[in-house]
Design an enzyme around this catalytic site. Sequence first.
Site, PDB file in Angstrom:
ATOM      1  N   GLY A 163       0.815  -1.214   0.000  1.00 12.19           N
ATOM      2  CA  GLY A 163       0.000   0.000   0.000  1.00 12.19           C
ATOM      3  C   GLY A 163       0.840   1.252   0.000  1.00 12.19           C
ATOM      4  CE  LYS A 201      20.031  -6.093  19.703  1.00  8.60           C
ATOM      5  NZ  LYS A 201      19.747  -7.551  19.775  1.00  8.60           N
ATOM      6  CG  HIS A 244      -8.243  25.557  46.857  1.00 12.01           C
ATOM      7  ND1 HIS A 244      -6.905  25.718  46.547  1.00 12.01           N
ATOM      8  CD2 HIS A 244      -8.748  26.813  47.003  1.00 12.01           C
ATOM      9  CE1 HIS A 244      -6.615  27.008  46.516  1.00 12.01           C
ATOM     10  NE2 HIS A 244      -7.718  27.697  46.779  1.00 12.01           N
ATOM     11  CG  PHE A 296     -18.854   4.089  61.470  1.00 11.09           C
ATOM     12  CD1 PHE A 296     -18.167   4.665  62.542  1.00 11.09           C
ATOM     13  CD2 PHE A 296     -18.238   3.038  60.809  1.00 11.09           C
ATOM     14  CE1 PHE A 296     -16.916   4.225  62.936  1.00 11.09           C
ATOM     15  CE2 PHE A 296     -16.985   2.582  61.196  1.00 11.09           C
ATOM     16  CZ  PHE A 296     -16.319   3.176  62.252  1.00 11.09           C
ATOM     17  NE  ARG A 350     -14.634   2.892  53.992  1.00 10.23           N
ATOM     18  CZ  ARG A 350     -13.573   2.415  54.643  1.00 10.23           C
ATOM     19  NH1 ARG A 350     -13.642   2.236  55.965  1.00 10.23           N
ATOM     20  NH2 ARG A 350     -12.465   2.125  53.995  1.00 10.23           N
TER      21      ARG A 350
END
Length: 502
Positions: free
Chosen positions: A34, A135, A264, A451, A498
């Site tokens: 291509g 390389k 912030h 909690f 929580r």
Amino acid sequence: MFKNALVSTSNKNGLAEFLKPLSKSGCRIVSTGGTSKFLRENKIPVVEVAEQTGFPEVMDGRVRTLHPSIHMPLLARQNVAEDFELLKKYNLEAFDLVIVNLYPFADALQKNLAEDELIEFIDIGGPSLLRAASKNFERIAVVCDPKDYQWILEKKELTLEDRKKLAAKVFFHTSSYDALIAKHLDPENDDHFICTGELTQELRYGENPQQKAWWYQETAATHGIHQAKVIHGKALSYNNLLDIEAASRVVREFSENAVVAVKHNSPCGVAIHKNGSEAVKLALAADPVSVFGGIIACNFEVDEISAEYFNKIFLECIVAPSFTKMAFEKLTKKKDLRLLTWNQAFNKSKEVRSIAGGFLVQTQDHIGVWNPDWKILGEKPSLQVQSDLLLAWRACAHLKSNAIAIAAQNQTLGLGMGQVNRVDAVDHAIHRAKKNHPDLLSHAVLASDAFFPFADSIDLIHEAGIKWVIQPGGSIRDQEVFARAQECGVNMIMTGTRHFRH
């Protein structure tokens, strides 16, 4: 400049312009199917790979460059005479320029192709060529990024350091490419976590002027701030980006019209309303002192009325899916106000945070909708109270722990975050609510991200006149806390989950 080049590219941007002057100066160019067709169309002489190897491309192009007649000219060592004698024996010339970029696997991922089609976008020969050439950077210039064409032409002669940097870029490129494939093939593999990205922008500085900072886009990320468009104002800063992320993280929790103000990296105002401009008004009024200089995220189109509210205060940035023409005209009168368009869809990718010598990874937290399985201790909440409880719960989950959020009538009233004990977080939230919305406290609800370890927080909540609390429960003193709440007439919703955010 170069005598013998090997070229195989999927991205042909700028390729003809780069190779024409090299070809005219005598550079021989060997290329694959291509790419060779493209070069011939651009009047650039090409030697087909099959001509160099004496072997045709087979298996629909799967095998074409994986041949000794290609890799010997790549791997021949500069200072090993035997290597060049071998090339001479087989009538081969060493390559000194390699231009290769890989099959676009990242683009193919976006197309939701069938697996057998997607597999064909895994490049084999390309990485082999790039790695072999890299390389041998001592004598080969290897180019994987079209952005490098121009400066190479301008340099005329590349130094060893130049070639070394080009080789390093290749190894970053191939490692990122392989990482993307690995993540696609086994996305739930927790034994290895690979995070790769490309530079989006070098930032002016980091959290402080003395710090350097860079913004990277994760490879093939489908959702992210990199998709946002800055349609007005100066470039985003490091802190802007953190705050936009924080604001957007909260606003994604809502399906209804929602506005989040962040300062912030902590929310300072959250509001919802069926009318977007009313949500804007409520969010800005939630904490009118803290919102000054803040970042705003909306999940709806900003209209002219909303723009008028925004223009009354100094803001750093507003991010929304879109802005009406009139809103844009009003807001752009402030030249330093940054406006961003971004569809802030929920991002399911994992969160990564650095620590010394490594990093931590976790899935994202998400509140979701009201859960009928949550335990109610006291009265059943009205629809408005239920809406406010969920608003407070969603906002609280995105505050720095220990965190408390107080809300009423579709807006947050007071937020307490980042405290080292929960009672101080309660005290801070109540103080802000009393300061900014004393008339709404009798209608207020309160959320706690974890909690209550003692009943002292309940006493403060009762004294403030708050009658509704949502919290996960799970303390060894839960019964003591529940009993005190009952004595004070404070109703509790127990979620069982929580939402710390450290």
